[in-house]
Design an enzyme around this catalytic site. Sequence first.
Site, PDB file in Angstrom:
ATOM      1  N   ARG A  38       0.840  -1.198   0.000  1.00 15.04           N
ATOM      2  CA  ARG A  38       0.000   0.000   0.000  1.00 15.04           C
ATOM      3  C   ARG A  38       0.874   1.247   0.000  1.00 15.04           C
ATOM      4  NH1 ARG A  38      -5.077   0.034   1.279  1.00 15.04           N
ATOM      5  NH2 ARG A  38      -4.848  -1.964   2.315  1.00 15.04           N
ATOM      6  N   SER A  52     -10.999   6.703  16.962  1.00 12.58           N
ATOM      7  CA  SER A  52     -11.527   5.473  17.562  1.00 12.58           C
ATOM      8  C   SER A  52     -10.554   4.920  18.600  1.00 12.58           C
ATOM      9  CB  SER A  52     -11.787   4.429  16.471  1.00 12.58           C
ATOM     10  OG  SER A  52     -12.177   3.192  17.033  1.00 12.58           O
ATOM     11  N   GLY A  57      -9.242   2.544  22.442  1.00 18.62           N
ATOM     12  CA  GLY A  57      -7.985   1.831  22.452  1.00 18.62           C
ATOM     13  C   GLY A  57      -7.827   0.970  21.205  1.00 18.62           C
ATOM     14  N   GLN A  60      -7.383  -4.832  18.223  1.00 17.04           N
ATOM     15  CA  GLN A  60      -6.653  -5.952  17.630  1.00 17.04           C
ATOM     16  C   GLN A  60      -5.169  -5.631  17.563  1.00 17.04           C
ATOM     17  OE1 GLN A  60      -7.804  -6.887  13.637  1.00 17.04           O
ATOM     18  NE2 GLN A  60      -6.812  -8.887  13.640  1.00 17.04           N
ATOM     19  N   GLU A  77      -0.060  -1.690   9.656  1.00 19.03           N
ATOM     20  CA  GLU A  77       0.570  -0.367   9.527  1.00 19.03           C
ATOM     21  C   GLU A  77      -0.426   0.766   9.698  1.00 19.03           C
ATOM     22  OE1 GLU A  77       3.593   2.145   6.619  1.00 19.03           O
ATOM     23  OE2 GLU A  77       3.506  -0.042   6.512  1.00 19.03           O
ATOM     24  N   ARG A  78      -1.679   0.564   9.264  1.00 19.13           N
ATOM     25  CA  ARG A  78      -2.695   1.613   9.460  1.00 19.13           C
ATOM     26  C   ARG A  78      -2.898   1.873  10.956  1.00 19.13           C
ATOM     27  NH1 ARG A  78      -7.422   0.606   8.594  1.00 19.13           N
ATOM     28  NH2 ARG A  78      -8.256   2.602   7.940  1.00 19.13           N
ATOM     29  N   GLU A 110      -2.342  -9.985   3.111  1.00 16.73           N
ATOM     30  CA  GLU A 110      -3.229  -9.303   4.049  1.00 16.73           C
ATOM     31  C   GLU A 110      -3.848  -8.072   3.421  1.00 16.73           C
ATOM     32  OE1 GLU A 110      -4.451  -6.483   7.166  1.00 16.73           O
ATOM     33  OE2 GLU A 110      -2.741  -6.232   5.839  1.00 16.73           O
ATOM     34  N   ASN A 111      -3.052  -7.339   2.661  1.00 11.58           N
ATOM     35  CA  ASN A 111      -3.578  -6.144   1.998  1.00 11.58           C
ATOM     36  C   ASN A 111      -4.542  -6.509   0.878  1.00 11.58           C
ATOM     37  OD1 ASN A 111      -2.475  -3.314   2.799  1.00 11.58           O
ATOM     38  ND2 ASN A 111      -0.763  -4.697   3.101  1.00 11.58           N
ATOM     39  N   ARG A 114      -7.974  -7.210   2.128  1.00 11.09           N
ATOM     40  CA  ARG A 114      -8.790  -6.044   2.478  1.00 11.09           C
ATOM     41  C   ARG A 114      -9.531  -5.484   1.264  1.00 11.09           C
ATOM     42  NH1 ARG A 114      -7.849  -3.412   7.152  1.00 11.09           N
ATOM     43  NH2 ARG A 114      -8.417  -1.451   6.151  1.00 11.09           N
TER      44      ARG A 114
END
Length: 280
Positions: A38, A52, A57, A60, A77-78, A110-111, A114
């Site tokens: 990304r 949020s 907190g 995950q 990373e986000r 993983e990306n 999404r």
Amino acid sequence: MARGLGKGLEALLPAMDNENEIKKIPLQKLVANPYQPRKIFHDEAIEELAQSIREHGIIQPIVVRKKGSKYEIVVGERRFRAAKLAELNQIPAIVKEMTEEQMMEVAILENLQREDLTPIEEAEAYQSLIDKLNFTQEDLAKRLGKSRPHITNHIRLLQLPDVVRQMVNDGLLSMGHGRTLLGLKNKRKIPEVANRVVKQQLNVRQLESLIKEMNENVSRETSKTNKDIFVQSKETQLREYFGTNVQIKKSKNKGKIEIEFYSEEDLERILEILELEEEL
């Protein structure tokens, strides 16, 4: 989401068990994943996630691997960026032992899972897996649960000039626009045509018609190898002046000039140029 992709991730990131201890790691000890596919992180989305985190907190934990005195982010990373924005000092993380190859594959898969990568980022992710892990397009299709044409069509976008790839990344051009532009015979004109698409807001169907017309002109022009050098020079001047394709056709006793347009708006633009000349 396709099952193949889920199985791929589970194989590389097995379900949490007692060995997956969650640790609190200082943010300054974390470094970004060098294989992160990304490239675009939208500020608004990161700010929403940061808000949020301030309220609830981090639910995950991220996944990291030890690298010297630092920890490389494998997944999350986000959340890391949002945690920095929320001014946290540390973040919950699971430390995994991974090879370079495993780290890259997990980050990319993983990306892709999404499904919010841009078409160019997705294409670059596929190409990375092919180049660095020796996957074939067929391997990727099976592993990700995608069709072979899906993989191929994305990778073809990497043939676009950098400036046009950026336009796709920025959302100015769709994947359909990018694929259609690759059909242009005169590849040097791709950026010029891409700019016209954006300026005139052409849809893919209109672009297909434009490309077809331009390709036919290329075929006609290449077949006329005996065209007068003086005529070719004047054609070039007229093309630059009108911003479109212009052809001068001569026969023994007469000739004509053809000025092309690609939409009603384009025709109005050319007519305005001609009217301006009449006023002068």
